[in-house]
Design a protein around this motif. Structure first.
Motif, PDB file in Angstrom:
ATOM      1  N   LEU A 180      43.392  27.953  40.593  1.00 49.21           N
ATOM      2  CA  LEU A 180      43.187  28.575  41.843  1.00 49.21           C
ATOM      3  C   LEU A 180      43.307  29.652  42.348  1.00 49.21           C
ATOM      4  O   LEU A 180      42.222  30.233  43.091  1.00 49.21           O
ATOM      5  N   PHE A 181      43.814  30.596  41.364  1.00 51.60           N
ATOM      6  CA  PHE A 181      43.556  32.117  41.620  1.00 51.60           C
ATOM      7  C   PHE A 181      42.124  32.455  41.027  1.00 51.60           C
ATOM      8  O   PHE A 181      41.415  33.024  41.645  1.00 51.60           O
TER       9      PHE A 181
ATOM     10  N   GLU B 181      35.643  35.441  46.485  1.00 54.92           N
ATOM     11  CA  GLU B 181      35.706  36.685  46.950  1.00 54.92           C
ATOM     12  C   GLU B 181      34.776  37.628  46.297  1.00 54.92           C
ATOM     13  O   GLU B 181      34.837  38.755  46.520  1.00 54.92           O
ATOM     14  N   LYS B 182      34.097  37.041  45.461  1.00 58.84           N
ATOM     15  CA  LYS B 182      33.077  37.844  44.587  1.00 58.84           C
ATOM     16  C   LYS B 182      33.883  38.676  43.589  1.00 58.84           C
ATOM     17  O   LYS B 182      33.240  40.001  43.593  1.00 58.84           O
TER      18      LYS B 182
ATOM     19  N   LYS C 265      38.274  42.177  36.655  1.00 55.67           N
ATOM     20  CA  LYS C 265      39.239  42.390  37.514  1.00 55.67           C
ATOM     21  C   LYS C 265      40.240  41.407  37.599  1.00 55.67           C
ATOM     22  O   LYS C 265      41.299  41.268  37.597  1.00 55.67           O
ATOM     23  N   ILE C 266      39.495  39.787  37.749  1.00 50.94           N
ATOM     24  CA  ILE C 266      40.300  38.750  37.766  1.00 50.94           C
ATOM     25  C   ILE C 266      41.114  38.736  36.418  1.00 50.94           C
ATOM     26  O   ILE C 266      42.439  38.394  36.645  1.00 50.94           O
TER      27      ILE C 266
ATOM     28  N   GLN D 256      44.461  40.910  36.883  1.00 52.04           N
ATOM     29  CA  GLN D 256      45.346  40.402  38.012  1.00 52.04           C
ATOM     30  C   GLN D 256      45.668  39.144  37.812  1.00 52.04           C
ATOM     31  O   GLN D 256      46.521  38.580  38.576  1.00 52.04           O
ATOM     32  N   THR D 257      45.511  38.410  36.552  1.00 56.36           N
ATOM     33  CA  THR D 257      45.897  37.013  36.759  1.00 56.36           C
ATOM     34  C   THR D 257      47.552  36.962  36.617  1.00 56.36           C
ATOM     35  O   THR D 257      47.953  35.697  37.228  1.00 56.36           O
ATOM     36  N   TYR D 258      48.203  37.701  35.885  1.00 58.07           N
ATOM     37  CA  TYR D 258      49.564  37.735  36.106  1.00 58.07           C
ATOM     38  C   TYR D 258      50.059  38.555  37.500  1.00 58.07           C
ATOM     39  O   TYR D 258      51.234  38.546  37.249  1.00 58.07           O
ATOM     40  N   GLN D 259      49.249  38.736  38.154  1.00 61.63           N
ATOM     41  CA  GLN D 259      49.820  39.139  39.637  1.00 61.63           C
ATOM     42  C   GLN D 259      49.171  38.519  40.627  1.00 61.63           C
ATOM     43  O   GLN D 259      48.681  39.193  41.391  1.00 61.63           O
ATOM     44  N   LYS D 260      49.316  37.188  40.609  1.00 59.60           N
ATOM     45  CA  LYS D 260      48.663  36.295  41.485  1.00 59.60           C
ATOM     46  C   LYS D 260      49.167  36.646  42.972  1.00 59.60           C
ATOM     47  O   LYS D 260      50.350  36.879  43.300  1.00 59.60           O
TER      48      LYS D 260
END
Length: 178
Positions: A47-48, A55-56, A61-62, A65-69
């Motif tokens: 989902l993340f 959101e492009k 970056k994704i 940030q995976t562990y800071q959903k």
């Protein structure tokens, strides 16, 4: 335990890192309850990723940030519904916790300390070993090649290869459905 025939479609459609175990009668698949947590993580990651691609965001970056959903209650409801649907499809799987005492958890710790496996993988391997030693299961099913290699090293070093077999989904399909 629910005693239904193992279904080839079920086994072949499971997420890649799911670790089901086969009971001694080779007909009753089951998981440790840890599976529920891993499946929730799997769906939340999906989902993340899906949201951030919409959101492009850049892949780098994704990944960072995976562990800071930043998922919302709406997303958690989707996870809950997805899991209920998933569990409905795999109703012949039973949850069973093998790590029920300090000695069992010490085995999982030993696996982490003496192998390249991470904590979640060590919990899976320890669960399968305990099940095998207690004659409750004989096979751990995974397509994770790294896990298989490292788990095999641990099983060999501890003379457990005759007790527990690690098979891929394809090997299970061939062995039980050909």
């Amino acid at each position: 335990m629910i005693k239904k025939k193992l279904n080839k479609k079920i086994i072949s459609s499971m997420p890649m890192r799911v670790y089901p175990y086969l009971s001694k009668d080779e007909q009753s698949p089951f998981h440790s309850s840890f599976l529920v947590m891993e499946l929730a993580d799997y769906k939340k990651d999906y989902l993340f990723l899906e949201n951030k691609l919409q959101e492009k965001w850049e892949i780098r970056k994704i990944t960072r940030q995976t562990y800071q959903k930043d998922l919302s209650k709406k997303h958690f409801e989707v996870v809950k519904e997805w899991f209920a649907d998933f569990w409905g499809k795999y109703e012949n799987f039973e949850l069973y916790d093998f790590l029920i005492n300090t000695d069992n958890w010490l085995l999982a710790q030993r696996i982490v300390l003496y192998s390249n496996l991470c904590a979640p993988d060590a919990i899976h391997l320890a669960s399968a070993i305990i099940g095998a030693v207690n004659n409750q299961c004989q096979t751990l099913i995974t397509n994770d090649k790294f896990f298989t290699r490292e788990a095999t090293k641990f099983l060999q070093a501890n003379k457990l290869m005759k007790k527990l077999h690690i098979l891929t989904v394809a090997e299970v399909s061939h062995k039980y459905f050909s």
